[in-house]
Design a protein around this motif. Sequence first.
Motif, PDB file in Angstrom:
ATOM      1  N   UNK A   1      12.693  -3.733   2.881  1.00  0.00           N
ATOM      2  CA  UNK A   1      11.292  -4.136   2.942  1.00  0.00           C
ATOM      3  C   UNK A   1      10.596  -3.540   4.161  1.00  0.00           C
ATOM      4  N   UNK A   2      11.338  -3.293   5.249  1.00  0.00           N
ATOM      5  CA  UNK A   2      10.723  -2.682   6.423  1.00  0.00           C
ATOM      6  C   UNK A   2      10.509  -1.185   6.207  1.00  0.00           C
ATOM      7  N   UNK A   3      11.456  -0.519   5.564  1.00  0.00           N
ATOM      8  CA  UNK A   3      11.355   0.914   5.378  1.00  0.00           C
ATOM      9  C   UNK A   3      10.421   1.271   4.236  1.00  0.00           C
ATOM     10  N   UNK A   4      10.393   0.476   3.192  1.00  0.00           N
ATOM     11  CA  UNK A   4       9.577   0.764   2.025  1.00  0.00           C
ATOM     12  C   UNK A   4       8.470  -0.277   1.885  1.00  0.00           C
ATOM     13  N   UNK A   5       7.805  -0.564   2.985  1.00  0.00           N
ATOM     14  CA  UNK A   5       6.848  -1.661   3.006  1.00  0.00           C
ATOM     15  C   UNK A   5       5.704  -1.503   2.019  1.00  0.00           C
ATOM     16  N   UNK A   6       5.432  -0.313   1.567  1.00  0.00           N
ATOM     17  CA  UNK A   6       4.283  -0.130   0.693  1.00  0.00           C
ATOM     18  C   UNK A   6       4.654   0.419  -0.670  1.00  0.00           C
ATOM     19  N   UNK A   7       5.853   0.194  -1.105  1.00  0.00           N
ATOM     20  CA  UNK A   7       6.222   0.494  -2.487  1.00  0.00           C
ATOM     21  C   UNK A   7       7.067  -0.675  -2.983  1.00  0.00           C
ATOM     22  N   UNK A   8       6.941  -0.947  -4.274  1.00  0.00           N
ATOM     23  CA  UNK A   8       7.542  -2.150  -4.837  1.00  0.00           C
ATOM     24  C   UNK A   8       8.172  -1.827  -6.178  1.00  0.00           C
ATOM     25  N   UNK A   9       9.126  -2.669  -6.588  1.00  0.00           N
ATOM     26  CA  UNK A   9       9.802  -2.450  -7.858  1.00  0.00           C
ATOM     27  C   UNK A   9      10.061  -3.789  -8.528  1.00  0.00           C
ATOM     28  N   UNK A  10       9.816  -3.813  -9.831  1.00  0.00           N
ATOM     29  CA  UNK A  10      10.124  -4.977 -10.662  1.00  0.00           C
ATOM     30  C   UNK A  10      10.784  -4.423 -11.921  1.00  0.00           C
ATOM     31  N   UNK A  11      12.093  -4.508 -11.984  1.00  0.00           N
ATOM     32  CA  UNK A  11      12.863  -3.905 -13.075  1.00  0.00           C
ATOM     33  C   UNK A  11      12.469  -2.431 -13.224  1.00  0.00           C
ATOM     34  N   UNK A  12      11.910  -2.038 -14.370  1.00  0.00           N
ATOM     35  CA  UNK A  12      11.552  -0.633 -14.608  1.00  0.00           C
ATOM     36  C   UNK A  12      10.146  -0.276 -14.129  1.00  0.00           C
ATOM     37  N   UNK A  13       9.448  -1.224 -13.537  1.00  0.00           N
ATOM     38  CA  UNK A  13       8.076  -0.972 -13.103  1.00  0.00           C
ATOM     39  C   UNK A  13       8.066  -0.695 -11.604  1.00  0.00           C
ATOM     40  N   UNK A  14       7.498   0.443 -11.230  1.00  0.00           N
ATOM     41  CA  UNK A  14       7.376   0.825  -9.824  1.00  0.00           C
ATOM     42  C   UNK A  14       5.899   0.836  -9.444  1.00  0.00           C
ATOM     43  N   UNK A  15       5.593   0.237  -8.311  1.00  0.00           N
ATOM     44  CA  UNK A  15       4.228   0.190  -7.802  1.00  0.00           C
ATOM     45  C   UNK A  15       4.235   0.872  -6.439  1.00  0.00           C
ATOM     46  N   UNK A  16       3.383   1.874  -6.292  1.00  0.00           N
ATOM     47  CA  UNK A  16       3.293   2.586  -5.024  1.00  0.00           C
ATOM     48  C   UNK A  16       2.382   1.862  -4.054  1.00  0.00           C
ATOM     49  N   UNK A  17       1.924   2.574  -3.045  1.00  0.00           N
ATOM     50  CA  UNK A  17       1.039   2.013  -2.024  1.00  0.00           C
ATOM     51  C   UNK A  17      -0.277   1.580  -2.666  1.00  0.00           C
ATOM     52  N   UNK A  18      -0.542   0.288  -2.666  1.00  0.00           N
ATOM     53  CA  UNK A  18      -1.790  -0.255  -3.214  1.00  0.00           C
ATOM     54  C   UNK A  18      -2.700  -0.628  -2.058  1.00  0.00           C
ATOM     55  N   UNK A  19      -3.968  -0.368  -2.226  1.00  0.00           N
ATOM     56  CA  UNK A  19      -4.920  -0.560  -1.140  1.00  0.00           C
ATOM     57  C   UNK A  19      -6.275  -0.970  -1.693  1.00  0.00           C
ATOM     58  N   UNK A  20      -7.086  -1.542  -0.835  1.00  0.00           N
ATOM     59  CA  UNK A  20      -8.438  -1.946  -1.214  1.00  0.00           C
ATOM     60  C   UNK A  20      -9.429  -1.194  -0.350  1.00  0.00           C
ATOM     61  N   UNK A  21     -10.528  -0.838  -0.967  1.00  0.00           N
ATOM     62  CA  UNK A  21     -11.595  -0.225  -0.192  1.00  0.00           C
ATOM     63  C   UNK A  21     -12.307  -1.307   0.604  1.00  0.00           C
ATOM     64  N   UNK A  22     -12.852  -0.959   1.764  1.00  0.00           N
ATOM     65  CA  UNK A  22     -13.586  -1.966   2.536  1.00  0.00           C
ATOM     66  C   UNK A  22     -14.765  -2.499   1.717  1.00  0.00           C
ATOM     67  N   UNK A  23     -15.099  -3.768   1.875  1.00  0.00           N
ATOM     68  CA  UNK A  23     -16.209  -4.353   1.107  1.00  0.00           C
ATOM     69  C   UNK A  23     -17.528  -3.639   1.406  1.00  0.00           C
ATOM     70  N   UNK A  24     -18.323  -3.456   0.360  1.00  0.00           N
ATOM     71  CA  UNK A  24     -19.645  -2.851   0.514  1.00  0.00           C
ATOM     72  C   UNK A  24     -20.704  -3.929   0.344  1.00  0.00           C
ATOM     73  N   UNK A  25     -21.741  -3.834   1.105  1.00  0.00           N
ATOM     74  CA  UNK A  25     -22.846  -4.788   1.039  1.00  0.00           C
ATOM     75  C   UNK A  25     -23.377  -4.900  -0.385  1.00  0.00           C
ATOM     76  N   UNK A  26     -23.409  -6.101  -0.933  1.00  0.00           N
ATOM     77  CA  UNK A  26     -23.987  -6.341  -2.248  1.00  0.00           C
ATOM     78  C   UNK A  26     -23.119  -5.950  -3.434  1.00  0.00           C
TER      79      UNK A  26
END
Length: 163
Positions: free
Chosen positions: A35-60
């Motif tokens: 979890x420390x080395x691969x902090x931004x990739x995840x696995x659930x059985x056959x499903x792999x999720x890479x680095x997920x991120x959110x854009x900063x909030x925009x006004x309105x």
Amino acid sequence: MEFWHTVARSGGAWFKKAVPALAAGLVFVLQQTPSETLAHSYKLDDIAVGHVWASPPEEGAGGIAVYGPILNRGDKSARLVGASSPVAEEVRFRISKDGDVGWLEYIELRPNKPVSLAAWREHIWLSGIRDSIERGDSFELILDFGDAGKLPVKIVVEDEGGH
């Protein structure tokens, strides 16, 4: 070419200094938990999720978008059927195409076909944000893959996914 002449003249002194430093770095990485080395990739059985991120909030904007890659490594289709987060009242799947916005019931994950959650295609949309969220913050998002299970991921708020 000049670089290699400098290396040859030094008699490899730089190499003798670099090898111990590289070895120490490798030992450090190998001692970390996954979890420390691969902090931004995840696995659930056959499903792999890479680095997920959110854009900063925009006004309105009324919410924030979450982007990132997902890959179904299995031999059968899977679906991302829901998501939730303690920072939002509602989490849905949104699609933007030619300036029009629509809402999806699920995101299809075909075998070995990467899906890139992105602004110009399907992505995750959080609305009713409960706390102030700014660039540099992070929060938990739980991805629901139906029968495959749920996967908690850490979302980092950043520009263009490039921390």
